[in-house]
Design an enzyme around this catalytic site. Structure first.
Site, PDB file in Angstrom:
ATOM      1  N   ASP A   1      52.070  25.901   7.239  1.00  0.00           N
ATOM      2  CA  ASP A   1      51.073  26.961   7.149  1.00  0.00           C
ATOM      3  C   ASP A   1      51.632  28.262   7.721  1.00  0.00           C
ATOM      4  OD1 ASP A   1      48.075  27.447   6.658  1.00  0.00           O
ATOM      5  OD2 ASP A   1      48.332  28.183   8.708  1.00  0.00           O
ATOM      6  N   ASN A   2      51.561  29.327   6.911  1.00  0.00           N
ATOM      7  CA  ASN A   2      51.956  30.666   7.364  1.00  0.00           C
ATOM      8  C   ASN A   2      53.314  30.709   8.069  1.00  0.00           C
ATOM      9  OD1 ASN A   2      49.709  32.101   6.414  1.00  0.00           O
ATOM     10  ND2 ASN A   2      48.510  31.585   8.223  1.00  0.00           N
ATOM     11  N   GLU A  31      53.848  27.906   2.790  1.00  0.00           N
ATOM     12  CA  GLU A  31      52.631  28.593   2.379  1.00  0.00           C
ATOM     13  C   GLU A  31      52.768  30.039   2.838  1.00  0.00           C
ATOM     14  OE1 GLU A  31      48.227  29.786   3.028  1.00  0.00           O
ATOM     15  OE2 GLU A  31      49.703  29.425   4.587  1.00  0.00           O
TER      16      GLU A  31
END
Length: 714
Positions: free
Chosen positions: A440-441, A469
């Site tokens: 994530d990120n 992501e």
């Protein structure tokens, strides 16, 4: 196929007569290369693909086809040839193919290669060790060489016809033929050596007619030998690494669901939602397998914090029964190394993974490197977080967005310690059955951090893949791929017009894909575009076809089959966002839209057709309606298991409400298709048959067919 890579200098032929002692027609001189950047006799420059001056090797999946090109030339007007040689990490040659000059004016030579054979082997299967041995840095060597026979033959034809210096010309030819017959590099059989020796005798015989002498060196047999076993002199080489990755590193079909929504139901007595568990989430695995997906991706399954817990649709205040966001990681129960007790135990997770493997599915686990205020790290490692001047820890924000339930990690104090802990946690989940991490990120953390972590993890577990992501700037996305991320989310959801897609499809499927593997997702828990909102069932079908056929890697977020397309007011995301609540779904209604059946068909088509497996074989076709886009994927016969070429033509109506017609131009010769007869085409979606040629009429209506996926029937 050549088996030797060393050119042995043949004995030189001396000319008898007045110039005795002077060596004539000696082999083209090879120049030894002693340092990087030195040229050989044949210059090889501008090799593509190449990134950052060759620091980062191109990446392909095992069995993927790919194009390589270079500018190759030598001095004067001498004819040259070029070959590409592909070797495994152990030095074994798997391919040696001739390159072809595709732009004589710019000396651009090209070839299509294939790094091994495609495989669907999984890391837990018995045949995995044989796949593992093939992975790593292969070597691609481009060999440029002087083609003295072709140069001589070109001039000899002219000189004999003009009766100009015939004897010297033919004696030169005889010398070259003898040298060719003696060459070890050419890999000739004894009978072929005799063919060349006899030809040399005839060419050198001044008692015969000059036309007959020339004809002896210009026969179909010798022409074939020149194609398959040429005389290569002054061979010059340049090598580049090719990083070959495991199956599913680029060709994969992803399915995402939240385990807590699988099996969730309403309590008949209280009316409250009873969330699902890892045990009930097996239903999601079975649905994904039935629809033909390869990878199941699940969000974080760790304990969720209570401090500043978010309510429904990102509300600042959570209700009594709101479960919170799984991205607010950590509580007094544990952090990133703990299963949320509401979902089950670590043993339950291992059982979940085993069932996935039995169904042929890989498990991708979300790894969000962030914490709730209740995470154990907050007390154990306070220096891992950014503190404000008043001593409080700063929560995450991306103005105007604020994430009060999340503390971001600060890497200034102890990045090495954070790396070690990340590596430990990933190893724990790998041991439990995870083979992929969706991060994530990652673009909000240092690129070097990920480079170190991924290198350390894959050193111990080379089968592990990473999906980024990262919806961010192109430079950062490219850097993350250099750092080791195998695949990446991208801006496909917002590329909806014909113009946008015509630009984006070649970008995704071009040289950039040797480094960044874009994964096409029509929707995610964070993304529900206006296009999906406004185009109903047809829009879902259109975007599914474009995603599945437009990229070797694609993904679907659970609920797509149910046409969940209601937006949260003012945001391009779903109302009732599953990140903040448990979804109770009635899967019996999925049959009504036909989308589940379409997803199953698309994955079956992808498995049947090798043309869908490569990031390097897509070309956009010319259409004359602004709502009709068409593109072709083509894999030549030598790169398919059947020995037949595989060609797919995808035609899509982008308008989810209205019918459109268009002419589609197919440049037949570009795909090795006959140019003087009708081409039989089979629609993989409907089973219908068509006859195609250069220009073809297509009519697509959203209430009938949103697309054709046409395979050429050979």
């Amino acid at each position: 196929m050549h088996t030797s890579h060393r050119t042995r200098r043949p004995k030189k032929d001396a000319v008898q007569g007045p110039s005795a002692g002077f060596v004539a027609d000696s082999p083209a001189l090879s120049l030894a290369i002693h340092a990087p950047g030195q040229f050989g006799r044949v210059a090889i420059i501008d090799i593509t693909p190449q990134a950052e001056d060759g620091v980062f090797p191109m990446r392909v999946e095992l069995g993927e086809t790919f194009d390589v090109s270079a500018q190759i030339f030598t001095e004067g007007r001498s004819t040259i040839g070029a070959d590409a040689v592909l070797r495994t990490p152990h030095g074994r040659i798997t391919q040696r193919l001739p390159m072809h000059c595709v732009n004589p004016g710019l000396d651009r030579w090209s070839v299509q290669l294939q790094a091994g054979e495609h495989s669907d082997a999984k890391p837990w299967q018995s045949d995995w060790p044989s796949i593992k041995r093939q992975l790593g840095n292969w070597s691609l060597t481009i060999e440029g060489w002087r083609d003295v026979y072709a140069s001589w033959l070109h001039d000899a034809r002219i000189k004999v016809a003009a009766r100009d210096d015939i004897e010297n010309t033919l004696q030169t030819g005889a010398t070259i033929l003898r040298r060719w017959a003696q060459s070890t590099d050419s890999g000739l059989h004894a009978r072929n050596r005799r063919v060349l020796e006899r030809a040399a005798e005839t060419v050198a015989d001044s008692g015969q007619d000059e036309n007959a002498r020339l004809a002896a060196a210009d026969t179909p047999v010798i022409e074939q030998l020149h194609t398959t076993h040429p005389l290569r002199e002054a061979v010059s080489t340049v090598s580049r690494p090719v990083h070959v990755q495991r199956p599913k590193s680029s060709f994969a079909a992803w399915y995402q669901f939240f385990p807590r929504s699988e099996g969730a139901h309403l309590d008949p007595e209280t009316g409250e939602i009873v969330q699902g568990t890892l045990r009930s989430a097996v239903s999601g695995l079975e649905r994904a397998a039935k629809e033909g997906f390869d990878v199941v991706y699940i969000p974080p399954i760790f304990p969720i914090g209570t401090t500043n817990r978010k309510g429904r649709d990102n509300a600042l205040t959570a209700g009594a029964h709101d479960p919170g966001s799984p991205f607010g990681i950590g509580s007094e129960l544990g952090g990133h190394d703990t299963v949320d007790p509401l979902l089950g135990t670590m043993d339950d997770f291992k059982t979940f993974c085993r069932r996935a493997h039995e169904l042929g599915l890989e498990i991708a686990l979300d790894f969000a490197l962030q914490c709730s205020p209740d995470h154990p790290w907050v007390k154990e490692h306070p220096n891992w977080f950014l503190h404000k001047p008043d001593g409080s820890i700063a929560f995450a924000e991306n103005p105007p967005k604020k994430y009060q339930d999340i503390y971001p990690i600060d890497f200034n104090e102890d990045m090495a310690g954070i790396e070690r802990e990340t590596e430990r946690i990933m190893g724990l989940w790998i041991d439990a059955g995870v083979t992929i991490f969706r991060v994530d990120n990652p673009h909000t953390k240092p690129v070097r951090f990920w480079q170190d972590v991924i290198a350390a993890v894959t050193r111990k577990h080379p089968e592990t893949l990473f999906l980024a992501e990262a919806f961010t700037r192109p430079g950062m996305m490219r850097a993350l791929s250099y750092a080791g991320f195998t695949q990446s989310h991208c801006y496909f959801p917002w590329r909806n017009s014909k113009r946008d897609l015509s630009d984006y499809l070649p970008l995704t499927n071009g040289d950039a894909a040797f480094y960044q593997h874009n994964t096409f997702w029509p929707t995610t828990p964070d993304i529900l575009t206006d296009y999906i909102r406004d185009n109903g069932v047809a829009g879902h079908a259109i975007r599914a076809v474009l995603a599945a056929m437009g990229s070797p890697s694609w993904g679907i977020y659970s609920g797509y089959e149910l046409i969940e397309n209601r937006q949260r007011a003012g945001y391009e995301e779903q109302a009732g966002n599953e990140k903040y609540e448990v979804k109770v779904r009635d899967w019996s209604k999925a049959e009504g839209s036909g989308i589940a059946e379409l997803l199953t068909s698309l994955n079956a088509i992808r498995r049947r057709h090798p043309a869908t497996t490569s990031y390097h074989n897509l070309s956009v076709l010319r259409t004359d309606d602004p709502n009709i886009i068409a593109f072709c994927r083509h894999t030549p016969a030598e790169f398919t298991a059947t020995g037949k070429p595989d060609t797919l033509v995808v035609v899509v109506n982008l308008d989810g409400h209205n019918a459109h017609q268009s002419m589609v131009h197919l440049e037949l010769g570009d795909y090795g298709l006959p140019t003087d007869q009708a081409i039989p085409m089979h629609d993989e979606l409907t089973g219908r048959s068509f006859q195609w040629g250069w220009d073809n009429f297509v009519s697509l209506a959203p209430w009938c067919d949103v697309a054709h996926i046409l395979s050429v029937e050979y």
